[in-house]
Design an enzyme around this catalytic site. Structure first.
Site, PDB file in Angstrom:
ATOM      1  N   CYS A   1       1.041  -1.064   0.045  1.00  0.00           N
ATOM      2  CA  CYS A   1       0.009   0.148  -0.125  1.00  0.00           C
ATOM      3  C   CYS A   1       0.955   1.061   0.203  1.00  0.00           C
ATOM      4  O   CYS A   1       2.065   1.121   0.325  1.00  0.00           O
ATOM      5  CB  CYS A   1      -0.847   0.078   1.172  1.00  0.00           C
ATOM      6  SG  CYS A   1      -1.827  -1.668   1.469  1.00  0.00           S
TER       7      CYS A   1
ATOM      8  N   ARG B   1       1.368   1.678  -5.954  1.00  0.00           N
ATOM      9  CA  ARG B   1       1.606   0.611  -5.033  1.00  0.00           C
ATOM     10  C   ARG B   1       0.393  -0.053  -4.657  1.00  0.00           C
ATOM     11  O   ARG B   1       0.496  -0.875  -3.801  1.00  0.00           O
ATOM     12  CB  ARG B   1       2.146   1.405  -3.640  1.00  0.00           C
ATOM     13  CG  ARG B   1       3.581   2.103  -3.977  1.00  0.00           C
ATOM     14  CD  ARG B   1       4.208   2.916  -2.660  1.00  0.00           C
ATOM     15  NE  ARG B   1       4.282   1.939  -1.586  1.00  0.00           N
ATOM     16  CZ  ARG B   1       5.442   1.520  -1.437  1.00  0.00           C
ATOM     17  NH1 ARG B   1       6.271   1.513  -2.045  1.00  0.00           N
ATOM     18  NH2 ARG B   1       5.578   0.546  -0.378  1.00  0.00           N
TER      19      ARG B   1
ATOM     20  N   TRP C   1      -3.588  -2.042  -1.386  1.00  0.00           N
ATOM     21  CA  TRP C   1      -3.604  -3.133  -2.111  1.00  0.00           C
ATOM     22  C   TRP C   1      -4.042  -4.066  -1.003  1.00  0.00           C
ATOM     23  O   TRP C   1      -3.161  -4.750   0.062  1.00  0.00           O
ATOM     24  CB  TRP C   1      -2.298  -3.539  -2.773  1.00  0.00           C
ATOM     25  CG  TRP C   1      -2.183  -4.523  -3.622  1.00  0.00           C
ATOM     26  CD1 TRP C   1      -2.556  -4.829  -4.900  1.00  0.00           C
ATOM     27  CD2 TRP C   1      -1.739  -6.132  -3.264  1.00  0.00           C
ATOM     28  NE1 TRP C   1      -2.449  -6.122  -5.421  1.00  0.00           N
ATOM     29  CE2 TRP C   1      -1.872  -6.763  -4.214  1.00  0.00           C
ATOM     30  CE3 TRP C   1      -1.165  -6.589  -2.097  1.00  0.00           C
ATOM     31  CZ2 TRP C   1      -1.293  -8.381  -4.433  1.00  0.00           C
ATOM     32  CZ3 TRP C   1      -0.773  -7.881  -2.040  1.00  0.00           C
ATOM     33  CH2 TRP C   1      -0.897  -8.659  -3.198  1.00  0.00           C
TER      34      TRP C   1
ATOM     35  N   ASN D   1       1.188  -0.033   6.138  1.00  0.00           N
ATOM     36  CA  ASN D   1       1.594  -0.828   4.917  1.00  0.00           C
ATOM     37  C   ASN D   1       2.325  -2.010   5.283  1.00  0.00           C
ATOM     38  O   ASN D   1       3.049  -2.145   6.112  1.00  0.00           O
ATOM     39  CB  ASN D   1       2.456  -0.014   3.984  1.00  0.00           C
ATOM     40  CG  ASN D   1       3.141  -0.806   2.967  1.00  0.00           C
ATOM     41  OD1 ASN D   1       2.596  -1.780   2.281  1.00  0.00           O
ATOM     42  ND2 ASN D   1       4.496  -0.471   2.777  1.00  0.00           N
ATOM     43  N   GLY D   2       1.954  -3.274   4.757  1.00  0.00           N
ATOM     44  CA  GLY D   2       2.643  -4.693   5.417  1.00  0.00           C
ATOM     45  C   GLY D   2       1.513  -5.554   5.872  1.00  0.00           C
ATOM     46  O   GLY D   2       0.528  -5.401   5.190  1.00  0.00           O
TER      47      GLY D   2
ATOM     48  N   GLU E   1       9.022 -13.059 -21.174  1.00  0.00           N
ATOM     49  CA  GLU E   1       8.530 -11.548 -20.587  1.00  0.00           C
ATOM     50  C   GLU E   1       7.534 -10.847 -21.201  1.00  0.00           C
ATOM     51  O   GLU E   1       6.660 -10.308 -21.073  1.00  0.00           O
ATOM     52  CB  GLU E   1       9.819 -10.695 -20.687  1.00  0.00           C
ATOM     53  CG  GLU E   1       9.616  -9.029 -20.564  1.00  0.00           C
ATOM     54  CD  GLU E   1       9.129  -8.902 -19.399  1.00  0.00           C
ATOM     55  OE1 GLU E   1       9.109  -9.653 -18.419  1.00  0.00           O
ATOM     56  OE2 GLU E   1       8.718  -7.698 -18.997  1.00  0.00           O
TER      57      GLU E   1
ATOM     58  N   LYS F   1       3.843  -9.703 -20.003  1.00  0.00           N
ATOM     59  CA  LYS F   1       3.322  -8.176 -20.389  1.00  0.00           C
ATOM     60  C   LYS F   1       1.812  -8.662 -20.931  1.00  0.00           C
ATOM     61  O   LYS F   1       0.896  -7.779 -20.511  1.00  0.00           O
ATOM     62  CB  LYS F   1       3.882  -7.791 -21.474  1.00  0.00           C
ATOM     63  CG  LYS F   1       5.473  -7.131 -21.294  1.00  0.00           C
ATOM     64  CD  LYS F   1       5.536  -5.921 -20.144  1.00  0.00           C
ATOM     65  CE  LYS F   1       5.484  -6.358 -18.792  1.00  0.00           C
ATOM     66  NZ  LYS F   1       6.757  -6.679 -18.087  1.00  0.00           N
TER      67      LYS F   1
ATOM     68  N   GLU G   1      -0.468  -9.649 -17.812  1.00  0.00           N
ATOM     69  CA  GLU G   1      -0.781  -8.733 -16.734  1.00  0.00           C
ATOM     70  C   GLU G   1      -1.401  -7.364 -17.360  1.00  0.00           C
ATOM     71  O   GLU G   1      -2.379  -6.639 -16.883  1.00  0.00           O
ATOM     72  CB  GLU G   1       0.291  -8.286 -15.923  1.00  0.00           C
ATOM     73  CG  GLU G   1       1.270  -7.335 -16.554  1.00  0.00           C
ATOM     74  CD  GLU G   1       2.734  -7.050 -15.740  1.00  0.00           C
ATOM     75  OE1 GLU G   1       2.575  -6.840 -14.684  1.00  0.00           O
ATOM     76  OE2 GLU G   1       3.761  -6.991 -16.478  1.00  0.00           O
TER      77      GLU G   1
ATOM     78  N   HIS H   1       6.969 -31.313 -27.555  1.00  0.00           N
ATOM     79  CA  HIS H   1       6.883 -32.119 -26.180  1.00  0.00           C
ATOM     80  C   HIS H   1       5.682 -32.135 -25.578  1.00  0.00           C
ATOM     81  O   HIS H   1       5.637 -32.265 -24.378  1.00  0.00           O
ATOM     82  CB  HIS H   1       8.236 -31.879 -25.489  1.00  0.00           C
ATOM     83  CG  HIS H   1       9.470 -32.367 -26.235  1.00  0.00           C
ATOM     84  ND1 HIS H   1       9.695 -33.601 -26.403  1.00  0.00           N
ATOM     85  CD2 HIS H   1      10.250 -31.475 -26.425  1.00  0.00           C
ATOM     86  CE1 HIS H   1      11.052 -33.564 -26.997  1.00  0.00           C
ATOM     87  NE2 HIS H   1      11.185 -32.352 -27.075  1.00  0.00           N
TER      88      HIS H   1
ATOM     89  N   LYS I   1       2.851  -2.078  -8.335  1.00  0.00           N
ATOM     90  CA  LYS I   1       4.183  -1.931  -8.784  1.00  0.00           C
ATOM     91  C   LYS I   1       5.181  -2.808  -7.917  1.00  0.00           C
ATOM     92  O   LYS I   1       5.856  -3.232  -8.460  1.00  0.00           O
ATOM     93  CB  LYS I   1       4.368  -0.627  -9.051  1.00  0.00           C
ATOM     94  CG  LYS I   1       5.570  -0.299  -9.674  1.00  0.00           C
ATOM     95  CD  LYS I   1       5.682  -0.439 -11.053  1.00  0.00           C
ATOM     96  CE  LYS I   1       6.909  -0.076 -11.733  1.00  0.00           C
ATOM     97  NZ  LYS I   1       7.128  -0.606 -12.924  1.00  0.00           N
TER      98      LYS I   1
END
Ligand code: M6R
Length: 586
Positions: free
Chosen positions: A2, A27, A74, A100-101, A463, A467, A470, A486, A581
């Site tokens: 957060c 955040r 968050w 935050n945490g 990568e 992208k 998300e 395979h 982020k």
């Protein structure tokens, strides 16, 4: 994950804090809340949504006071709703807290507090902090002691800011960042310098287990035992202008375009600092490289490059798995930790394990004042400016550029890199944008996308698929081209979208063979290469460059494609659902 901020000064707190929260929203953006205090009366407003969406409903004009705290959430404990949004208050509305945490022992603390008559309003772990402070403050009648005693009760990771009715603002940190901003017109306490950079560049990065008490004119810092401690004042350098979207609708779009200059900048980094890295690497027996998400994909490419061009053997481990792979760490080892933010909890945990085992820590970061940078023996900065979009774009190519510079020093075959050519090369790639947008329009409804590449192109496929997932919420998978036979081939049917990373290097023919196998089963093929081929249904042209450097440029069309797929599917590319982020929880 957060953002938290506190302000005490000469301006109206609500109007100061709303700007801070907008800048730190990367955040977490599930809900927003604020508390201000005037004449010993605390007023709290909160709502679900992003700052820009709830700004009106918070009615900030009617929030008086020059002392305030703010939060963007968050969610970890408790669903996303108004009640669980921060700030949280004690029973008597005398104390208000943002956190935050994660408070790991909150359940037991909550039961104990409830047994002592405390009434909880939310499902969050954070609310226990307000009630604990209430308890200790009523016992000691002292802000410092109340915060110290509260910290003694808490287990887990936290940074919190609290307003006391007396007009003091206090904060504490344990494994989550907390930074003081020393302004001419007031002081700040924030998760990130972005919270106050509009007002001051004078900062104090609190150490772990620091407590701070501040008012408009004074800042006092103590350790968890209550002893005064002194911390250096650091001048932070980022220009506020960098935080604007400029002419772009989204940060993500702006940051993709900034690669025209940021890659060149990363290539131009400090030779002396690289030499320190090289020294440590050459003296080490075991070399580990770690990172999370995008930064892990950089680690993978680093391994391929080192394997291809040097005699250096490396072990790459995702940071979240590091703890289970660390048996060989010792004083002859080095951990190279890669992290844009330098605050990712999994990466910091890996670095701590490495340090406990007496290994050296080298890090590649974007934020030189970050926890990881400060924890490392040496660090290199990618220097790409603030990256606000949740999806890593320019930081990834910056990380790659640094690794190319490192590998170049470690290998006997030097890769010819003309830094100054990079801006033109990237510009050529960016010129494909409207063509890529049309491809996005054609494939926007597809449910699955596969990205094939061999050798150096495989990490880029991973990568690129991250992208797409998300940003556009489309299932995507990067696959080593030779692996399709395979298993993954079973998934291919008419019109399955397959992107192939296939510049003309030593992987070209083999990759093409895999593409034929896909095509004959009906796949739609999008080729990304400097050389076209009739097998491609769509073709995205890359300029012809040194064969070893293609990974740096071939990710850009994938970033652009993901961005447009997001827009065409009505997703906000800057704020992917459920993500944040900086992932500061493990
Ligand atoms: O700040 P870091 O590089 O440590 O972040 C690591 C990951 O959380 C990050 O790369 C994440 O995967 C991005 N959202 C990817 O775009």
């Amino acid at each position: 994950m957060c953002s938290i901020i506190g302000y005490t000064g000469r301006f109206g707190a609500a109007s100061v804090l709303i700007g801070s929260l907008k800048r730190m929203e990367y955040r977490g953006y599930d809900s927003v809340g604020m508390a201000t205090m005037e004449s010993s009366k605390i007023l709290v407003r909160k709502d679900v949504g992003k700052v820009i969406e709830v700004e009106k409903s918070l009615q900030l004009d009617a929030m008086p006071g020059q002392i305030g705290i703010g939060h963007t959430r968050w969610a970890t404990h408790g669903s996303i709703n108004k009640i669980n949004a921060h700030p949280h208050m004690d029973c008597n509305n005398n104390i208000v807290v943002v956190h935050n945490g994660i408070i790991e022992n909150y359940k037991q603390l909550k039961v104990d507090l409830q047994n002592n008559g405390h009434v909880f309003k939310s499902e969050t772990d954070s609310e226990v902090i307000a009630h604990l402070i209430e308890c200790h403050y009523s016992k000691y009648n002292d802000v410092k002691q109340a915060v110290i005693e509260t910290c003694k009760n808490l287990k887990g990771s936290y940074a919190f800011v609290v307003i006391f009715k007396s007009g003091l603002v206090a904060g504490a940190r344990q494994d989550e960042p907390l930074i003081i901003g020393l302004g001419k017109d007031g002081n700040f306490i924030s998760s990130d310098v972005l919270g106050f950079i509009e007002y001051t560049d004078q900062s104090i990065f609190l150490d772990n287990q620091d407590i701070v008490i501040l008012n408009e004119n004074n800042v006092s810092i103590y350790d968890f035992n209550g002893n005064p401690v002194s911390r250096d004042v650091t001048q932070v350098a980022w220009e506020l202008g960098d935080i604007d979207k400029g002419k772009y609708a989204h940060y993500t779009h702006k940051e993709i375009h900034e690669q025209q200059y940021s890659i060149e900048k990363a290539f131009g980094i400090q030779t002396e600092s690289i030499n320190k890295f090289i020294d440590v690497i050459l003296k080490s027996k075991n070399i580990f490289i770690t990172g999370s998400g995008t930064s892990y994909h950089c680690a993978m490419l680093a391994k391929y490059l080192l394997n291809k061009l040097s005699d250096i053997r490396t072990e790459i481990v995702m940071s979240s798995e590091f703890e289970y792979m660390s048996r060989l760490l010792d004083e002859n080892s080095v951990l190279i930790a890669i992290s844009q933010s330098g605050e990712t909890a999994d990466v910091l945990h890996a670095a701590k394990i490495a340090k406990q085992n007496h290994a050296k820590i080298l890090s590649i970061i974007n934020i030189p004042t970050s926890s990881l940078a400060r924890f490392s023996d040496h660090y290199l900065t990618i220097n790409c400016g603030p990256e606000i979009g949740v999806a890593a774009t320019k930081s990834f190519t910056g990380q790659l550029a640094i690794f190319y510079s490192i590998v170049n020093k470690l290998s006997s075959t030097r890769i010819e890199i003309k830094f100054s050519d990079f801006s033109d090369i990237i510009n050529e790639v960016l010129e494909q944008e409207s063509h890529i947008e049309k491809i996005a329009e054609d494939i926007k409804k597809t449910k699955d996308i596969y990205i094939l590449g061999k050798s150096l192109h495989y990490p880029i496929g991973l990568e690129g698929s991250l992208k797409i997932k998300e940003l556009a919420y489309i299932h995507a998978e990067g696959i080593a081209a030779g692996e399709i036979k395979h298993g993954p081939l079973a998934l291919i049917e008419n019109n399955t979208v397959v992107i192939v990373l296939n510049p003309s290097d030593d992987t070209y023919t083999d990759t093409l063979n895999s593409v034929y196998e896909m095509k004959s089963r009906g796949a739609t093929i999008i080729g990304i290469s400097n050389q076209t081929n009739e097998i491609y249904d769509y073709f995205i042209k890359l300029p012809t460059i040194n064969k070893l450097l293609y990974p740096i440029i071939e990710i850009i069309p994938l970033q652009i494609l993901s961005y447009y797929l997001a827009l065409k599917n009505n997703a906000n590319p800057d704020y992917p659902r459920n993500l944040a982020k900086s992932v500061t929880v493990r």
